[in-house]
Structure formats: structure tokens, C-alpha cells
Design a protein around this motif. Structure first.
Motif: not given
Ligand SMILES: Cc1cc2nc3c(=O)[nH]c(=O)nc-3n(C[C@H](O)[C@H](O)[C@H](O)COP(=O)(O)OP(=O)(O)OC[C@H]3O[C@@H](n4cnc5c(N)ncnc54)[C@H](O)[C@@H]3O)c2cc1C
Length: 430
Positions: A2-10, A27-31, A330-334
Motif C-alpha cells: 500500500a502507498d501508506f500505512d493509514a489514510i485519515i479522511v478529515g 507509521k506512514t500516514v496521509l490526512v 488500534a490501527a497501529v496494533r492491527a
């Protein structure tokens, strides 16, 4: 990959906190935020209870752009020609962890976003996410914004009450009009010392929260609010959409009449209106909440309907911040366990259940229905209290009545059965 570990919308209250937790854990994160800057499109009453943000930034009030610490609570039953006010001060409100602050969301949300960016989160502003991307199994694996597709192990929806993505993420049907309210707010600039004197604050850094039931919404379900900022006063109305749609008063007219009420007119006298905004408020409580996790996706804050209006207290920001923090953790854990399926993300729901967030919503699950049907609170009771007070305090040379007779007459007007029914309902639901 995946491009990022997590994407946050908003990037309101929940989003930057979730991003901060993920970035802090490496973690790599995009907001992705649709406003041109954080807070550009956001609005609140608003007072934030500090307990949950202090779990993320222990000394937050020293660096965040908070306005005034709230040390005085007022609640009014407003009739067209009177206003009965409870006025409460307590040194308990100054105790660390029990404190609360007025905020303006423009500067406040930018500060929250800056904390996530400093921790390493990447931001894209000015783009509204239209669609979630799913893999062949139906698991959410990213977002589509304009022509770009960006993938992530986990997507966290922190996109507020009017989420266009929630129903794509989880099984969530359109909200009904009884589950949302509409709020409008105007901000009036005034010198700090004038505000301090008008609300009897001890200093220019202390202030008041003031809620109004009754004539503020012309007898309809809802209420008025006032919060003192450092150099301005936030004033507004929140009214049930169903009630407004079926009534004869547009909310803009309610606001004009509210400002003209003598108690409010005196408060904002000489103030220059510097901001006018509108926003929806989720008020359906637990029974309107969508599933909080799906395959590859979580919901936090208003997108998950985590907002409470009990008439005497309005809360959403502290829930959004707590949920954002738990979603990030929780996202980090998962991600670390390599399982971001609905099962892997279930730890988020477990954390919410163990915390005040879902405990509160469970406890007050009947409150929205009760408040929605509590019509006498918005007309009959403010009038009754006004009449009782007039009977006690207006002296015109006619023989005066015993207070018990004044009260009896007014109670008869409403009906003892109705009074008992309302008292019982309120004790059960609130
Ligand atoms: C009139 C009013 C008075 C209130 N008073 C209080 C109060 O006094 N105290 C309190 O605690 N709470 C109060 N609340 C509730 C509180 O403001 C909310 O509960 C809180 O803001 C929720 O935070 P959030 O992060 O979930 O959503 P929001 O703060 O709404 O943030 C959502 C973010 O997502 C962005 N976004 C939305 N869709 C997209 C998309 N498709 N793509 C990219 N970005 C997107 C938005 O631009 C926004 O920045 C009030 C609300 C209103 C309307």
C-alpha cells in the motif's frame, strides 16, 4: 504494497489525533482534508472539555489557541418576555482534568493539524474524498480523490456528521431528520474587559457557558448557546431539523429574535459580527451509530455520531478526540499484527467500550428520544417559571398571593400528571 500505512479522511478533532498517534508510532500516514486549511469548514459552539485531549497533550491549554477557561455555567428557561437563569460557579471546574475551554475552530483545528504534521503525518488540503477503494473481497484499501487512487492498510473516516463515505464503508443507511439538528452561529467581536464585565468573570482568561431552552427556538426542539471567547462572544441556535421543517420559523429568524431578546441584546451590544456559520449536529445517540469498524476501515467522531446534547451539556469534541486517539492506537496494533480486517480492527470497538465514550452513549441511549418529545421544555415550562417569578417579584399594590398558590395555579395549567410524567422521563433518560 500500500502507498501508506493509514489514510485519515478529515482534519477536524478526531482526524489529526488519529494521525498523530499513528505517526508517533512510526507509521506512514496521509490526512486528506477538503478545506483549504484545517478548520476552514468547521464549526462548534463551543467549549471543549479538556480531559480527553490532555491524554494526548498533557499541557495542551498552555500551547493550544484556547480562548477562555469556562468557570461559570448558566442555563436559562427563556420565555418571550422573561428569562429564568440558573447560575453556577464551582472551584471543581478549575481542577486539573475537570477544566474546559472555549475554542474557535479555525485556529484550534490548525493547531491540532500542526501537531499531527510535526509528528510526521503528511497532509493534502483542498480535496474532498468522494469514494473508498475496495479490493476484490470488498475490503477497503484506500481512497479515490479527484483522479487519484491512494491505497492504505487502514482508512479512518473522521469526516464529520455529513459523511459521504460512511455508507460505502459499513452498512449504514441515510440518517433520518429526527437524528440530526442544524446549528447556526454568529461571533461578535468585543473588547476582552467588556466581555469579562458582562459575564461577571474573574479575569479576561475566564469565561461562561450559557445554554437556553424555550423561546430561543420559538418553542421547538433545540436551544440557544453562548460562549465567551477572549475577544468575542459566540452565539447560536441548534434546532432539530424535523422541528424546523415542520414549524413556521426559519432558523435564521430564530437567531434574529434570539439576539433581540433583552438579555442577549445587552450581552452583544456594540459587538461587531465577524463570523457567521452553519453546521449539522448529530443528535441520534447510540441508536443512530453505524458499525464502528468494517474491513480495512474505522469511523471516529461525528461520522460515527459521537455527539451528545442533554440540554444542560453539549459534547462532541472530547468524544471525537478520544475516539481519534483510540482509532489511531488500534490501527497501529492491527498493522503490526498484519490483520486490518474487521476482526483485526475490533480492538478499536473494545477500547471504546471500555472507555467513557461508549459507556456514556449506552447510558444516555434514551436521551435523544426523550428530548425530542419533551415539547413542554421548550414552551410550557419556560412560561410557567416566568409566571411564577412574575408572581413573586412584580409588586403593583394589589394584595399579594402566597407562593404556594402561584405555583399551584401554574402547575394546574400544565397538569400534575404531565409534570410527574416529565419528571419521571427526565430522571430516567438524563
Ligand atoms: C452548533 C454546534 C455547536 C456545538 N457545540 C459543541 C460544544 O460546545 N462542545 C462540544 O464538545 N461539541 C460541540 N459540538 C459538536 C462538535 O463540534 C463535533 O462533535 C466535533 O466537531 C466532531 O469532530 P469530528 O472531527 O468528528 O468532525 P468535524 O470537526 O466536523 O471534522 C470533520 C472534518 O472532515 C472534513 N471532511 C468532511 N468530508 C470530507 C471529505 N469527503 N474529504 C475530506 N475531508 C472531509 C471536514 O472539512 C472537517 O474538517 C457542536 C456542534 C455544532 C454544529
Amino acid at each position: 504494497m500500500a502507498d501508506f500505512d493509514a489514510i485519515i479522511v478529515g482534519s477536524g478533532c478526531a482526524g489529526p489525533i488519529a494521525a498523530y498517534e499513528l505517526a508517533k508510532a512510526g507509521k506512514t500516514v496521509l490526512v486528506v482534508e477538503r478545506g483549504n486549511f484545517a478548520g476552514a469548514k468547521n464549526m462548534t459552539g463551543g467549549r471543549i472539555y479538556a480531559h480527553s485531549i490532555k491524554k494526548v497533550f498533557p499541557n495542551f491549554e498552555e500551547e493550544a489557541p484556547v480562548e477562555r477557561r469556562i468557570t461559570r455555567e448558566r442555563i436559562s428557561l427563556m420565555a418571550p418576555d422573561s428569562n429564568f437563569t440558573f447560575d453556577f460557579t464551582s472551584n471543581q471546574m478549575e481542577v486539573e482534568g475537570q477544566d474546559s475551554y472555549s475554542v474557535l475552530r479555525g485556529p484550534f483545528d490548525q493547531w491540532l493539524a500542526s501537531k499531527a504534521e510535526e509528528a510526521g503525518a503528511e497532509y493534502i488540503y483542498g480535496i474532498g474524498v468522494q469514494q473508498l477503494v475496495k479490493d476484490e473481497s470488498g475490503k477497503v484499501c484506500g481512497i479515490r480523490a479527484e483522479d487519484d487512487e491512494i491505497t492504505a492498510e487502514v482508512t479512518i473516516l473522521c469526516d464529520g456528521v455529513n459523511s459521504v463515505l460512511a455508507h460505502q464503508a459499513v452498512d449504514f443507511s441515510q440518517l433520518s431528520t429526527s437524528q440530526v439538528a442544524v446549528g447556526i452561529k454568529q461571533v461578535f467581536a468585543l473588547p476582552a474587559d467588556v466581555i469579562t464585565n458582562r459575564v461577571l468573570a474573574a479575569s479576561d482568561t475566564e469565561g461562561t457557558s450559557w445554554l437556553f431552552a424555550g423561546d430561543a427556538t420559538k418553542g421547538l426542539f433545540g436551544g440557544g448557546f453562548m460562549y465567551t471567547n477572549r475577544n468575542s462572544i459566540s452565539l447560536g441556535i441548534v434546532a432539530g431539523i424535523e422541528a424546523v421543517a415542520s414549524g413556521i420559523y426559519p432558523i435564521s429568524q430564530m437567531m434574529e429574535d434570539f439576539k433581540a431578546h433583552p438579555d442577549i441584546a445587552a450581552l452583544i451590544k456594540g459587538g461587531e459580527m465577524v463570523e457567521h456559520s452553519g453546521h449539522m449536529v448529530p443528535e441520534g445517540g447510540l441508536n443512530s451509530m453505524p458499525p464502528l469498524v468494517g474491513d480495512g476501515v474505522m469511523l471516529a467522531g461525528d461520522s460515527a455520531m459521537m455527539c451528545v446534547n442533554l440540554g444542560y451539556v453539549v459534547r462532541g469534541m472530547d468524544y471525537a478526540i478520544a475516539a481519534g486517539q483510540m482509532a489511531g492506537q488500534a490501527a497501529v496494533r492491527a498493522i503490526d499484527k498484519g490483520d486490518t480486517s474487521v476482526t483485526g480492527l475490533q480492538c478499536y470497538v473494545d477500547m471504546l467500550k471500555d472507555s467513557f465514550v461508549l459507556k456514556d452513549f449506552e447510558k444516555f441511549s434514551n436521551a435523544p428520544t426523550f428530548m425530542g418529545g419533551f415539547n413542554r421544555m421548550f414552551e410550557a415550562y419556560p412560561t410557567m417559571i416566568g409566571n411564577i417569578m412574575n408572581g413573586m417579584f412584580v409588586i403593583d399594590g394589589q394584595p399579594i398571593c402566597h407562593v404556594r398558590d402561584i405555583v399551584k395555579t401554574e402547575m394546574k395549567e400544565i397538569g400534575v400528571f404531565n409534570l410527574l410524567k416529565d419528571a419521571r422521563g427526565a430522571l430516567k433518560a438524563l
